[in-house]
Design a protein around this motif. Structure first.
Motif, short mmCIF file in Angstrom:
data_model
loop_
_atom_site.label_atom_id
_atom_site.label_comp_id
_atom_site.label_asym_id
_atom_site.label_seq_id
_atom_site.Cartn_x
_atom_site.Cartn_y
_atom_site.Cartn_z
N SER A 12 0.82 -1.21 0.00
CA SER A 12 0.00 0.00 0.00
C SER A 12 0.86 1.26 0.00
O SER A 12 0.56 2.23 -0.70
N ILE A 37 -5.69 6.94 -0.12
CA ILE A 37 -6.14 5.58 0.21
C ILE A 37 -4.95 4.68 0.53
O ILE A 37 -4.99 3.91 1.49
N THR A 41 -4.38 3.09 4.16
CA THR A 41 -4.38 1.63 4.27
C THR A 41 -3.08 1.13 4.89
O THR A 41 -3.08 0.26 5.77
N VAL A 44 -3.09 1.81 8.67
CA VAL A 44 -4.03 0.93 9.38
C VAL A 44 -3.46 -0.48 9.48
O VAL A 44 -3.48 -1.10 10.56
N LEU A 45 -2.93 -1.00 8.38
CA LEU A 45 -2.36 -2.35 8.40
C LEU A 45 -1.14 -2.43 9.32
O LEU A 45 -0.99 -3.40 10.07
#
Length: 108
Positions: A12, A37, A41, A44-45
């Motif tokens: 990402s 995005i 992402t 968050v990951l």
């Protein structure tokens, strides 16, 4: 599972970084959306992965592999130059990541 999350975060982040280059200073909507995005992402990951993995080695792997991925993407997608000093730098990044990974362990 943590390693899979880190791999997704790396992918990402590399996509977002390459989209940042393609956005022309965030003036193109499509690539700019990919930037937002992709980085969102990635964070968050990475945050989820850090629930079970050690931050030092994980960050070294994430940033190091991301650096290599962004370099390769720049070369392949944007015809950026490959210089001897750049190759040495990439080799040092890979070596540093390996040392951090081996020295720090991943899981806590």
């Amino acid at each position: 599972m943590g390693i899979v999350l880190v791999a997704g975060a790396i992918l990402s982040e590399v996509i977002a970084t390459l989209a940042l280059r393609a956005s022309h200073g965030l003036s193109r909507l499509g690539p700019t959306a990919l930037v937002v995005i992709g980085y969102g992402t990635a964070f968050v990951l990475l945050a989820q992965a850090l629930k079970t993995l050690n931050v030092g080695p994980v960050y070294a792997v994430w940033s190091g592999v991301g650096t290599v991925g962004a370099f390769l993407g720049g070369v392949l997608l944007f015809d950026e130059p490959v210089r001897a000093a750049t190759v040495v730098g990439i080799a040092l990044v890979v070596l540093g990541v390996a040392v951090m990974y081996l020295g720090g362990g991943m899981e806590h």
